[in-house]
Design a protein around this motif. Structure first.
Motif, mmCIF file in Angstrom:
data_model
loop_
_atom_site.group_PDB
_atom_site.id
_atom_site.type_symbol
_atom_site.label_atom_id
_atom_site.label_comp_id
_atom_site.label_asym_id
_atom_site.label_seq_id
_atom_site.Cartn_x
_atom_site.Cartn_y
_atom_site.Cartn_z
ATOM 1 N N ALA A 20 0.779 -1.129 -0.023
ATOM 2 C CA ALA A 20 -0.069 -0.090 -0.113
ATOM 3 C C ALA A 20 0.729 1.265 -0.116
ATOM 4 C CB ALA A 20 -0.889 0.062 1.130
ATOM 5 N N GLN A 21 1.993 1.008 0.757
ATOM 6 C CA GLN A 21 2.718 2.425 0.679
ATOM 7 C C GLN A 21 3.573 2.494 -0.742
ATOM 8 O OE1 GLN A 21 6.007 2.150 3.879
ATOM 9 N NE2 GLN A 21 6.289 4.235 3.733
ATOM 10 N N GLU A 62 -5.986 -4.027 -0.877
ATOM 11 C CA GLU A 62 -6.877 -4.967 -0.148
ATOM 12 C C GLU A 62 -7.477 -5.872 -1.115
ATOM 13 O OE1 GLU A 62 -9.327 -2.333 2.414
ATOM 14 O OE2 GLU A 62 -7.791 -2.254 3.737
ATOM 15 N N ARG A 63 -7.619 -5.329 -2.365
ATOM 16 C CA ARG A 63 -8.518 -6.112 -3.418
ATOM 17 C C ARG A 63 -7.651 -6.830 -4.404
ATOM 18 N NH1 ARG A 63 -10.981 -1.984 -2.072
ATOM 19 N NH2 ARG A 63 -13.318 -1.706 -1.981
ATOM 20 N N GLY A 64 -6.090 -7.233 -3.639
ATOM 21 C CA GLY A 64 -5.450 -7.956 -4.487
ATOM 22 C C GLY A 64 -4.024 -7.508 -4.657
ATOM 23 N N ASN A 95 -0.988 -17.343 -0.834
ATOM 24 C CA ASN A 95 -2.266 -16.915 -1.331
ATOM 25 C C ASN A 95 -2.699 -16.100 0.029
ATOM 26 O OD1 ASN A 95 -4.604 -16.308 -2.250
ATOM 27 N ND2 ASN A 95 -5.591 -18.337 -2.182
ATOM 28 N N ILE A 96 -2.516 -14.815 -0.170
ATOM 29 C CA ILE A 96 -2.915 -13.881 1.114
ATOM 30 C C ILE A 96 -4.293 -13.347 0.996
ATOM 31 C CG2 ILE A 96 -2.301 -11.847 2.385
ATOM 32 C CD1 ILE A 96 0.460 -12.386 1.095
ATOM 33 N N ASP A 97 -5.175 -13.763 1.725
ATOM 34 C CA ASP A 97 -6.681 -13.222 1.873
ATOM 35 C C ASP A 97 -6.547 -11.660 2.712
ATOM 36 O OD1 ASP A 97 -6.278 -13.385 4.557
ATOM 37 O OD2 ASP A 97 -8.168 -15.091 4.530
ATOM 38 N N GLN A 98 -7.769 -11.102 2.757
ATOM 39 C CA GLN A 98 -7.842 -9.544 3.176
ATOM 40 C C GLN A 98 -7.690 -9.476 4.301
ATOM 41 O OE1 GLN A 98 -11.360 -7.989 1.601
ATOM 42 N NE2 GLN A 98 -10.828 -8.321 -0.416
#
Length: 103
Positions: A20-21, A62-64, A95-98
């Protein structure tokens, strides 16, 4: 939740924060400076624009995201495994979920 799963969740959350950063830094020039003139938001718009960009980057992540978090997570697990701190080897493509838990 056992210690290994908690560790993976923490590393996944850190990887998403990093993505995100990074996305925020990449998006900042896109938004640049707003238009000047009668219809501009003035000083208020200039103050809030960085927060808008930050929220766009967080929402995108957060959406991938674009794959940065998965790569960073995999590297963090590899480093931790090499240091002998994790009983599980790093998976080739987590596989990282939210919520930050490996799925």
């Amino acid at each position: 939740m056992d210690a290994v799963a908690a560790n993976h969740a923490t590393l996944a959350r850190l990887a998403r924060r990093f993505e995100a950063q990074a996305l925020g830094s990449l998006l900042q020039p896109v938004f640049g400076e707003g238009p000047k003139g009668l219809l501009s938001g003035g000083a208020a718009e200039a103050q809030w624009r960085p927060m808008l960009v930050e929220n766009y980057a967080r929402a995108w992540t957060e959406r991938g995201g674009i794959g940065i978090a998965a790569s960073v997570h995999r590297e963090l697990l590899r480093i931790q495994s090499a240091a002998g701190q994790s009983p599980l080897p790093a998976s080739p493509q987590p596989n990282i979920d939210q919520e930050g838990s490996p799925a």
